[in-house]
Enzyme design. Sequence first.
Site, PDB file in Angstrom:
ATOM      1  N   LYS A  15       0.824  -1.212   0.000  1.00 24.18           N
ATOM      2  CA  LYS A  15       0.000   0.000   0.000  1.00 24.18           C
ATOM      3  C   LYS A  15       0.860   1.265   0.000  1.00 24.18           C
ATOM      4  O   LYS A  15       0.582   2.202  -0.745  1.00 24.18           O
ATOM      5  CB  LYS A  15      -0.879  -0.048   1.250  1.00 24.18           C
ATOM      6  N   ARG A  90      -7.039   4.279  10.980  1.00 23.91           N
ATOM      7  CA  ARG A  90      -6.898   2.861  11.272  1.00 23.91           C
ATOM      8  C   ARG A  90      -8.087   2.311  12.046  1.00 23.91           C
ATOM      9  O   ARG A  90      -8.210   1.104  12.213  1.00 23.91           O
ATOM     10  CB  ARG A  90      -5.644   2.615  12.126  1.00 23.91           C
ATOM     11  N   ARG A 127      10.522 -13.227   1.864  1.00 23.78           N
ATOM     12  CA  ARG A 127      11.317 -12.002   1.930  1.00 23.78           C
ATOM     13  C   ARG A 127      12.669 -12.275   2.570  1.00 23.78           C
ATOM     14  O   ARG A 127      12.772 -12.937   3.585  1.00 23.78           O
ATOM     15  CB  ARG A 127      10.565 -10.935   2.723  1.00 23.78           C
ATOM     16  N   ARG A 160      14.481 -12.004   7.453  1.00 16.11           N
ATOM     17  CA  ARG A 160      14.365 -10.926   8.441  1.00 16.11           C
ATOM     18  C   ARG A 160      13.751 -11.466   9.718  1.00 16.11           C
ATOM     19  O   ARG A 160      12.771 -12.191   9.682  1.00 16.11           O
ATOM     20  CB  ARG A 160      13.489  -9.802   7.885  1.00 16.11           C
ATOM     21  N   ARG A 171      -0.263  -9.307  13.193  1.00 18.49           N
ATOM     22  CA  ARG A 171      -0.537  -7.997  12.577  1.00 18.49           C
ATOM     23  C   ARG A 171      -1.821  -8.039  11.761  1.00 18.49           C
ATOM     24  O   ARG A 171      -2.607  -7.096  11.759  1.00 18.49           O
ATOM     25  CB  ARG A 171       0.619  -7.596  11.645  1.00 18.49           C
TER      26      ARG A 171
END
Length: 229
Positions: A15, A90, A127, A160, A171
């Site tokens: 986003k 949010r 990732r 990571r 999340r």
Amino acid sequence: MALNVVMLGPPGAGKGTQAERFAREHGLPKISTGDILREAVQSGSALGREVKALMDRGELVNDALITGIVRERLGRPDVTPGFVLDGFPRTVPQAEALDAIIAGRDPLIVIEMQVPDEELVRRVRGRRVCKECGTNVSAFGAGPGLVQLCERCGGELVTRSDDTETVVRERLKVYWRDTRPMIAYYGARPGFRSIDGAQSPEKVRQALISAVLQVAAAVGLSPARGAGA
Ligand SMILES: [Zn+2]
């Protein structure tokens, strides 16, 4: 007329990148509350000290503070042609506050980027970050097979530490808890559209542009001719 765009989407949907690009290509300021908070902390301003104190105590920045920041930012002259908001609102109380802030201005254009949770988890699993230079790469790369070494410096690629699946799922849980009610809040408005965010970045970019133009027409704004130029 102004393009007052709000971008909604789950963490890891891309986003921020899309908001940044849309804003740049349309001559609008991209307003990210995350960036504003980071800059405030770095600058050591009164606001920054307040934010830092909250963070040091492990507390979240509350609605009143974040809303105050957005109100101040949206009062600056560079938002006359419009803006692209990323990371705010949010929650429903923040969305209500935003409506109050922009009362009397052109209506909001709210775009939700939809990406299935499993796709977001898959992306995060893939990732990698370069141990040497910090470059982020997708382990799936452009070609077949997994990428082994950093293209920039040849360094070793590692996962990571904050990218574990558990963290991402947590999340996403928070995102859905707070955002589902917000989709209901905006969903019935002519200024709301959802786009498929699981496509290639270029396809998402095109979908975003056409959604904004459709919404602008639906809420009675003329096309984005020369916005911000
Ligand atoms: Zn590297």
